[in-house]
Design a protein around this motif. Structure first.
Motif, PDB file in Angstrom:
ATOM      1  N   GLY A  69      63.269  37.408 104.966  1.00 16.46           N
ATOM      2  CA  GLY A  69      63.211  38.729 106.112  1.00 16.46           C
ATOM      3  C   GLY A  69      62.677  38.979 106.472  1.00 16.46           C
ATOM      4  N   PHE A  78      67.737  44.528 109.620  1.00 18.35           N
ATOM      5  CA  PHE A  78      66.912  44.143 108.476  1.00 18.35           C
ATOM      6  C   PHE A  78      66.057  44.518 108.493  1.00 18.35           C
ATOM      7  CE2 PHE A  78      70.349  40.680 108.061  1.00 18.35           C
ATOM      8  CZ  PHE A  78      70.748  40.515 108.524  1.00 18.35           C
ATOM      9  N   HIS A 105      64.463  37.217 115.983  1.00 11.74           N
ATOM     10  CA  HIS A 105      64.919  38.231 116.733  1.00 11.74           C
ATOM     11  C   HIS A 105      64.218  38.757 117.186  1.00 11.74           C
ATOM     12  CE1 HIS A 105      67.095  39.229 112.720  1.00 11.74           C
ATOM     13  NE2 HIS A 105      67.774  38.044 112.925  1.00 11.74           N
ATOM     14  N   ALA A 132      61.892  46.904 111.113  1.00 11.10           N
ATOM     15  CA  ALA A 132      63.100  46.532 111.264  1.00 11.10           C
ATOM     16  C   ALA A 132      62.910  45.408 112.637  1.00 11.10           C
ATOM     17  CB  ALA A 132      64.174  47.031 111.039  1.00 11.10           C
ATOM     18  N   TYR A 167      72.407  52.865 103.962  1.00 14.09           N
ATOM     19  CA  TYR A 167      71.403  51.578 103.701  1.00 14.09           C
ATOM     20  C   TYR A 167      70.955  52.382 101.852  1.00 14.09           C
ATOM     21  CZ  TYR A 167      70.071  50.562 107.820  1.00 14.09           C
ATOM     22  OH  TYR A 167      70.392  48.903 108.776  1.00 14.09           O
ATOM     23  N   GLU A 207      68.424  47.571 102.164  1.00 17.34           N
ATOM     24  CA  GLU A 207      69.059  47.002 102.295  1.00 17.34           C
ATOM     25  C   GLU A 207      70.597  47.482 102.816  1.00 17.34           C
ATOM     26  OE1 GLU A 207      70.677  46.175  98.590  1.00 17.34           O
ATOM     27  OE2 GLU A 207      72.821  44.947  98.803  1.00 17.34           O
ATOM     28  N   SER A 208      70.911  46.809 103.776  1.00 16.08           N
ATOM     29  CA  SER A 208      71.887  47.576 104.378  1.00 16.08           C
ATOM     30  C   SER A 208      73.367  47.357 103.667  1.00 16.08           C
ATOM     31  CB  SER A 208      72.628  46.779 105.754  1.00 16.08           C
ATOM     32  OG  SER A 208      73.679  46.957 106.443  1.00 16.08           O
ATOM     33  N   LYS A 244      73.436  44.193 112.239  1.00 22.41           N
ATOM     34  CA  LYS A 244      72.603  43.524 111.385  1.00 22.41           C
ATOM     35  C   LYS A 244      71.380  44.363 112.132  1.00 22.41           C
ATOM     36  CE  LYS A 244      74.777  42.044 107.720  1.00 22.41           C
ATOM     37  NZ  LYS A 244      75.090  42.686 106.491  1.00 22.41           N
ATOM     38  N   SER A 251      66.259  42.894 114.564  1.00 23.72           N
ATOM     39  CA  SER A 251      67.821  43.056 115.505  1.00 23.72           C
ATOM     40  C   SER A 251      67.692  41.414 115.970  1.00 23.72           C
ATOM     41  CB  SER A 251      68.935  43.803 115.199  1.00 23.72           C
ATOM     42  OG  SER A 251      68.548  43.524 116.203  1.00 23.72           O
ATOM     43  N   SER A 311      63.093  46.856 100.215  1.00 28.92           N
ATOM     44  CA  SER A 311      63.295  47.308 102.000  1.00 28.92           C
ATOM     45  C   SER A 311      64.652  48.251 101.715  1.00 28.92           C
ATOM     46  CB  SER A 311      63.705  45.802 102.323  1.00 28.92           C
ATOM     47  OG  SER A 311      63.916  44.898 101.693  1.00 28.92           O
TER      48      SER A 311
END
Lengths: 113, 114
Positions: B3, B104, B29, B93, A35, A44-45, B102, B95, A42
Protein backbone atom coordinates in the motif's frame (compact mmCIF):
# COMPACT_ATOMS: atom_id res chain seq x y z
CA UNK A 1 -15.78 27.33 -1.33
CA UNK A 2 -17.15 23.85 -0.84
CA UNK A 3 -18.38 23.08 2.66
CA UNK A 4 -18.94 19.54 3.88
CA UNK A 5 -20.86 19.11 7.10
CA UNK A 6 -20.92 15.77 8.80
CA UNK A 7 -22.94 14.87 11.85
CA UNK A 8 -22.90 13.74 14.48
CA UNK A 9 -19.28 14.26 15.49
CA UNK A 10 -19.48 11.59 18.15
CA UNK A 11 -21.80 8.66 18.29
CA UNK A 12 -21.99 6.09 21.03
CA UNK A 13 -24.43 3.30 20.47
CA UNK A 14 -25.25 -0.11 21.77
CA UNK A 15 -24.66 -3.28 19.84
CA UNK A 16 -27.65 -4.33 17.84
CA UNK A 17 -29.00 -0.83 17.29
CA UNK A 18 -29.38 1.07 14.02
CA UNK A 19 -28.12 4.56 13.33
CA UNK A 20 -27.35 6.98 10.51
CA UNK A 21 -24.49 9.37 9.87
CA UNK A 22 -25.27 12.38 7.69
CA UNK A 23 -23.09 14.25 5.23
CA UNK A 24 -24.28 17.53 3.68
CA UNK A 25 -22.29 19.43 1.10
CA UNK A 26 -22.71 22.84 -0.45
CA UNK A 27 -21.96 22.50 -4.20
CA UNK A 28 -22.41 19.96 -6.95
CA UNK A 29 -19.91 17.15 -7.16
CA UNK A 30 -18.89 14.20 -9.34
CA UNK A 31 -18.60 11.70 -6.56
CA UNK A 32 -18.75 11.18 -2.83
CA UNK A 33 -16.61 8.83 -0.76
CA UNK A 34 -17.04 7.25 2.62
CA UNK A 35 -13.89 6.26 4.50
CA UNK A 36 -13.24 4.42 7.72
CA UNK A 37 -10.22 5.05 9.93
CA UNK A 38 -9.09 2.94 12.86
CA UNK A 39 -6.69 4.64 15.31
CA UNK A 40 -3.20 4.93 13.82
CA UNK A 41 -4.28 3.30 10.58
CA UNK A 42 -4.84 4.54 7.06
CA UNK A 43 -8.12 5.76 5.66
CA UNK A 44 -9.90 2.74 4.24
CA UNK A 45 -12.25 3.35 1.33
CA UNK A 46 -15.72 1.98 2.07
CA UNK A 47 -17.92 3.33 -0.70
CA UNK A 48 -17.79 5.56 -3.76
CA UNK A 49 -21.13 7.03 -4.79
CA UNK A 50 -21.26 8.32 -8.34
CA UNK A 51 -24.79 9.35 -9.17
CA UNK A 52 -28.07 10.54 -7.76
CA UNK A 53 -29.94 7.79 -6.01
CA UNK A 54 -26.87 5.58 -5.75
CA UNK A 55 -27.05 3.06 -2.95
CA UNK A 56 -24.25 0.71 -1.95
CA UNK A 57 -24.18 -1.88 0.79
CA UNK A 58 -21.41 -3.86 2.40
CA UNK A 59 -22.29 -5.98 5.38
CA UNK A 60 -23.96 -3.85 8.03
CA UNK A 61 -23.15 -0.58 6.28
CA UNK A 62 -25.22 1.07 3.58
CA UNK A 63 -24.47 4.37 1.89
CA UNK A 64 -26.76 6.46 -0.25
CA UNK A 65 -26.51 9.67 -2.22
CA UNK A 66 -29.09 12.34 -3.04
CA UNK A 67 -27.37 14.86 -5.29
CA UNK A 68 -30.40 17.14 -5.44
CA UNK A 69 -30.45 17.51 -1.68
CA UNK A 70 -26.62 17.36 -1.60
CA UNK A 71 -26.88 14.75 1.10
CA UNK A 72 -25.30 11.39 1.68
CA UNK A 73 -26.06 9.01 4.50
CA UNK A 74 -24.18 6.09 6.00
CA UNK A 75 -26.59 3.73 7.72
CA UNK A 76 -25.44 1.19 10.27
CA UNK A 77 -27.68 -1.80 10.82
CA UNK A 78 -27.49 -3.92 13.97
CA UNK A 79 -24.17 -2.45 15.04
CA UNK A 80 -21.38 -4.70 16.27
CA UNK A 81 -18.25 -3.76 18.21
CA UNK A 82 -15.99 -4.20 15.17
CA UNK A 83 -17.62 -1.18 13.57
CA UNK A 84 -16.12 1.15 16.16
CA UNK A 85 -13.96 3.62 14.19
CA UNK A 86 -13.98 7.15 12.79
CA UNK A 87 -15.98 7.56 9.59
CA UNK A 88 -15.38 10.34 7.09
CA UNK A 89 -17.33 11.48 4.09
CA UNK A 90 -15.40 13.26 1.35
CA UNK A 91 -16.69 15.14 -1.67
CA UNK A 92 -14.67 15.19 -4.87
CA UNK A 93 -14.46 18.33 -6.97
CA UNK A 94 -12.77 18.90 -10.29
CA UNK A 95 -11.04 22.04 -11.45
CA UNK A 96 -9.26 22.21 -14.82
CA UNK A 97 -8.77 18.48 -14.82
CA UNK A 98 -7.48 18.33 -11.28
CA UNK A 99 -9.43 16.60 -8.58
CA UNK A 100 -9.30 16.95 -4.84
CA UNK A 101 -11.36 15.79 -1.89
CA UNK A 102 -13.03 17.98 0.70
CA UNK A 103 -13.63 16.04 3.88
CA UNK A 104 -16.22 16.25 6.58
CA UNK A 105 -15.08 16.51 10.19
CA UNK A 106 -15.51 12.80 10.79
CA UNK A 107 -17.81 10.85 13.09
CA UNK A 108 -16.20 8.91 15.89
CA UNK A 109 -18.37 5.88 16.37
CA UNK A 110 -18.16 3.79 19.53
CA UNK A 111 -20.17 0.61 19.78
CA UNK A 112 -20.88 -0.42 23.36
CA UNK A 113 -21.34 -4.15 24.02
CA UNK B 1 0.40 -5.42 -3.35
CA UNK B 2 2.11 -2.95 -1.04
CA UNK B 3 0.00 0.00 0.00
CA UNK B 4 0.93 3.63 0.40
CA UNK B 5 3.68 3.88 2.99
CA UNK B 6 4.62 6.91 4.98
CA UNK B 7 7.44 7.55 7.40
CA UNK B 8 8.11 8.41 9.99
CA UNK B 9 4.85 7.43 11.62
CA UNK B 10 5.51 9.96 14.37
CA UNK B 11 7.79 12.98 14.61
CA UNK B 12 8.28 15.30 17.56
CA UNK B 13 10.31 18.42 16.91
CA UNK B 14 10.80 21.84 18.41
CA UNK B 15 9.51 25.02 16.93
CA UNK B 16 11.97 26.36 14.37
CA UNK B 17 13.38 22.98 13.42
CA UNK B 18 13.03 21.29 10.07
CA UNK B 19 11.17 18.07 9.40
CA UNK B 20 10.89 16.01 6.23
CA UNK B 21 8.05 13.56 5.69
CA UNK B 22 8.21 10.86 3.09
CA UNK B 23 5.55 9.06 1.10
CA UNK B 24 5.96 6.03 -1.14
CA UNK B 25 2.88 5.62 -3.33
CA UNK B 26 1.63 2.37 -4.75
CA UNK B 27 3.86 1.33 -7.62
CA UNK B 28 2.55 2.59 -10.95
CA UNK B 29 0.37 5.32 -9.45
CA UNK B 30 1.10 8.57 -11.23
CA UNK B 31 -1.10 10.63 -8.94
CA UNK B 32 0.13 11.47 -5.47
CA UNK B 33 -1.68 13.69 -2.99
CA UNK B 34 -0.82 15.22 0.34
CA UNK B 35 -3.52 16.01 2.90
CA UNK B 36 -3.30 17.01 6.54
CA UNK B 37 -5.53 17.05 9.57
CA UNK B 38 -4.77 19.72 12.12
CA UNK B 39 -6.08 18.98 15.61
CA UNK B 40 -9.85 19.14 15.75
CA UNK B 41 -10.20 20.22 12.14
CA UNK B 42 -11.13 18.54 8.88
CA UNK B 43 -8.68 16.69 6.69
CA UNK B 44 -7.57 19.28 4.15
CA UNK B 45 -5.98 19.01 0.72
CA UNK B 46 -2.43 20.29 0.38
CA UNK B 47 -1.26 19.38 -3.11
CA UNK B 48 -1.40 16.96 -6.00
CA UNK B 49 1.44 15.57 -8.12
CA UNK B 50 1.06 13.93 -11.48
CA UNK B 51 4.30 12.04 -11.87
CA UNK B 52 6.93 14.61 -10.92
CA UNK B 53 4.86 17.69 -11.77
CA UNK B 54 2.85 19.70 -9.26
CA UNK B 55 -0.64 19.68 -10.71
CA UNK B 56 -2.34 21.63 -7.94
CA UNK B 57 -0.68 23.14 -4.89
CA UNK B 58 -3.52 25.43 -3.92
CA UNK B 59 -3.79 23.92 -0.45
CA UNK B 60 -0.22 24.53 0.64
CA UNK B 61 -0.51 26.84 3.65
CA UNK B 62 2.62 28.97 3.14
CA UNK B 63 6.16 28.96 1.82
CA UNK B 64 7.49 27.07 4.82
CA UNK B 65 6.14 23.93 3.15
CA UNK B 66 8.02 22.40 0.22
CA UNK B 67 6.91 19.26 -1.56
CA UNK B 68 8.95 17.37 -4.10
CA UNK B 69 8.58 14.22 -6.15
CA UNK B 70 11.81 13.67 -7.96
CA UNK B 71 11.58 11.05 -10.68
CA UNK B 72 7.88 10.67 -10.16
CA UNK B 73 8.23 8.00 -7.52
CA UNK B 74 8.30 8.82 -3.82
CA UNK B 75 7.51 12.28 -2.49
CA UNK B 76 8.81 14.36 0.37
CA UNK B 77 7.14 17.16 2.26
CA UNK B 78 9.51 19.44 4.12
CA UNK B 79 8.46 21.94 6.74
CA UNK B 80 11.08 24.58 7.45
CA UNK B 81 10.97 26.17 9.97
CA UNK B 82 8.20 24.33 11.75
CA UNK B 83 5.65 26.27 13.77
CA UNK B 84 3.29 25.12 16.51
CA UNK B 85 0.27 25.30 14.21
CA UNK B 86 1.87 22.78 11.86
CA UNK B 87 1.15 19.99 14.34
CA UNK B 88 -1.25 17.41 12.99
CA UNK B 89 -1.47 14.26 10.91
CA UNK B 90 -0.12 14.40 7.36
CA UNK B 91 -1.64 11.89 4.98
CA UNK B 92 -0.42 10.83 1.61
CA UNK B 93 -2.64 9.19 -1.00
CA UNK B 94 -2.14 7.80 -4.48
CA UNK B 95 -4.23 6.75 -7.42
CA UNK B 96 -3.65 5.40 -10.88
CA UNK B 97 -6.02 7.81 -12.60
CA UNK B 98 -7.38 11.26 -11.85
CA UNK B 99 -11.00 10.86 -10.88
CA UNK B 100 -10.63 7.13 -10.56
CA UNK B 101 -12.75 5.39 -8.01
CA UNK B 102 -9.86 4.22 -5.92
CA UNK B 103 -7.78 6.61 -3.89
CA UNK B 104 -5.47 4.82 -1.48
CA UNK B 105 -4.29 6.51 1.69
CA UNK B 106 -1.27 5.88 3.85
CA UNK B 107 -1.52 5.68 7.62
CA UNK B 108 -0.18 9.18 8.06
CA UNK B 109 2.63 10.91 9.90
CA UNK B 110 1.74 12.38 13.28
CA UNK B 111 3.76 15.61 13.57
CA UNK B 112 4.06 17.32 16.92
CA UNK B 113 5.77 20.70 17.07
CA UNK B 114 6.62 21.75 20.62
Amino acid sequence: ELKVEQNPLFLSMQEGKNYTIYCNYSTTSDRLYWYRQDPGKSLESLFVLLSNGAVKQEGRLMASLDTKARLSTLHITAAVHDLSATYFCAVATRDFGNEKLTFGTGTRLTIIP
Amino acid sequence: EAGVTQFPSHSVIEKGQTVTLRCDPISGHDNLYWYRRVMGKEIKFLLHFVKESKQDESGMPNNRFLAERTGGTYSTLKVQPAELEDSGVYFCASSQYIGGEKLFFGSGTQLSVL
